[in-house]
Design a protein around this motif. Sequence first.
Motif, mmCIF file in Angstrom:
data_model
loop_
_atom_site.group_PDB
_atom_site.id
_atom_site.type_symbol
_atom_site.label_atom_id
_atom_site.label_comp_id
_atom_site.label_asym_id
_atom_site.label_seq_id
_atom_site.Cartn_x
_atom_site.Cartn_y
_atom_site.Cartn_z
ATOM 1 N N ASN A 2 0.825 -1.206 0.000
ATOM 2 C CA ASN A 2 0.000 0.000 0.000
ATOM 3 C C ASN A 2 0.863 1.261 0.000
ATOM 4 O O ASN A 2 1.903 1.316 0.666
ATOM 5 C CB ASN A 2 -0.893 0.025 1.238
ATOM 6 N N ALA A 3 0.398 2.264 -0.724
ATOM 7 C CA ALA A 3 1.056 3.567 -0.739
ATOM 8 C C ALA A 3 0.004 4.658 -0.614
ATOM 9 O O ALA A 3 -1.152 4.485 -1.022
ATOM 10 C CB ALA A 3 1.860 3.759 -2.022
ATOM 11 N N ARG A 39 2.741 5.805 -12.056
ATOM 12 C CA ARG A 39 3.554 4.909 -12.885
ATOM 13 C C ARG A 39 4.751 4.382 -12.097
ATOM 14 O O ARG A 39 5.124 3.208 -12.199
ATOM 15 C CB ARG A 39 4.038 5.642 -14.135
ATOM 16 N N SER A 40 5.356 5.260 -11.331
ATOM 17 C CA SER A 40 6.543 4.870 -10.576
ATOM 18 C C SER A 40 6.198 3.882 -9.467
ATOM 19 O O SER A 40 6.905 2.892 -9.255
ATOM 20 C CB SER A 40 7.215 6.114 -9.999
ATOM 21 N N LEU A 41 5.103 4.137 -8.748
ATOM 22 C CA LEU A 41 4.687 3.213 -7.694
ATOM 23 C C LEU A 41 4.310 1.856 -8.274
ATOM 24 O O LEU A 41 4.655 0.807 -7.721
ATOM 25 C CB LEU A 41 3.517 3.808 -6.915
ATOM 26 N N HIS A 48 -1.778 -1.009 -4.360
ATOM 27 C CA HIS A 48 -2.897 -0.246 -3.800
ATOM 28 C C HIS A 48 -2.396 1.157 -3.458
ATOM 29 O O HIS A 48 -1.461 1.307 -2.664
ATOM 30 C CB HIS A 48 -3.451 -0.912 -2.537
ATOM 31 N N VAL A 49 -3.025 2.170 -4.044
ATOM 32 C CA VAL A 49 -2.630 3.554 -3.783
ATOM 33 C C VAL A 49 -3.842 4.326 -3.287
ATOM 34 O O VAL A 49 -4.935 4.239 -3.862
ATOM 35 C CB VAL A 49 -2.047 4.229 -5.043
ATOM 36 N N HIS A 50 -3.643 5.086 -2.225
ATOM 37 C CA HIS A 50 -4.698 5.864 -1.582
ATOM 38 C C HIS A 50 -4.319 7.344 -1.698
ATOM 39 O O HIS A 50 -3.189 7.724 -1.375
ATOM 40 C CB HIS A 50 -4.842 5.454 -0.121
ATOM 41 N N ILE A 51 -5.265 8.177 -2.141
ATOM 42 C CA ILE A 51 -4.986 9.589 -2.396
ATOM 43 C C ILE A 51 -6.036 10.438 -1.693
ATOM 44 O O ILE A 51 -7.241 10.246 -1.905
ATOM 45 C CB ILE A 51 -5.017 9.902 -3.910
ATOM 46 N N ASN A 52 -5.594 11.387 -0.857
ATOM 47 C CA ASN A 52 -6.562 12.321 -0.277
ATOM 48 C C ASN A 52 -6.670 13.554 -1.168
ATOM 49 O O ASN A 52 -5.699 13.980 -1.804
ATOM 50 C CB ASN A 52 -6.187 12.699 1.161
#
Length: 325
Positions: A2-3, A39-41, A48-52
């Motif tokens: 996760n990021a 793309r880098s992640l 899994h990427v979470h963005i606020n």
Amino acid sequence: MNAIILAAGYATRLRPLSYIRPKVLLPICGHPLLDILLRSLSGSGFNHVHINTHHLSGQISSFLCQHDYALEVKTYHEEEILGTGGGIYRMIEEIPGTKTSVFIINGDILAGIDPLVVWQVHLKSRAAVTMVMIDLPEYNNVLVDRDFSIVGFGEKAKPLADKNPELRFLAFTGMHVVNKDIVLRYSPNKKFFSIIETYENAISAGEKVKAMFVPHITWQEVGSVEGYVEAHKRLMRNSEEFAPWLTNVSFPSIHSTAAIHRSAKLEESVCIGRNSKVDANTILKNVIIWDNVLVGKDIQLEDTIVCDNCTVQESMKNEILLPEM
């Protein structure tokens, strides 16, 4: 894996550019910054990427709907900005597992280090928190000891530094890995707070909060107009200095859909976005042109940023041109 990408701020240091786009969608050599980060992640194995989000959040939602990445992306809209700590707490609370570690990055930086390496260093060290550090005097405000354990932050740490010559200040890059339970256990009981408050509480409780000192990596903040311009110059000069963070991204200075008249002259650092047109006898020097821009005949632009959907009808120097609202 996760990021988290922190993207909710107003980006006041990027004004007036951030009146037009949220900071994570500012184009960097034709690529929105969010595209570079995702793309880098993805290339580093995060799935899994979470963005606020908050400021101009609709643009971020639209962008994600129009692009497909090899990872799951979830956004968390903040009706009121929660700060770095409040935003991280809200997102990390929904990530499954109690012992999960999460890679976190500010949405306005570029760095020449693979996030997977940071992740692996964190897991191997068994630290509660790992913060990536460099030595950059104008930003040095995190106090570490000789073993790179973090002992304090900012002004509150200066008395400790004055008493112990073995302590030194380093600069936080905006990249860190934290264990989920640390955020849940040590965050203050309020909506808006900085993640640094959480880390201070963890240090006071005896938790292992470590600095990963990487003295030779390339790092560039993109959270100010000056930093944004410098990022373009550095990438067009040598994008490889940011590898492997940017391994999956190429940086042509002129988008393939742009039309440049054969008599136009491009000098030093020039970037031209998609569907933009530069007419005859134009001279561009150190210029960033966003998307859908028309630069007329016999125009000279120097040290200028032209935002989306603008028509340039006169010469300019040291200007930022915004579209008519």
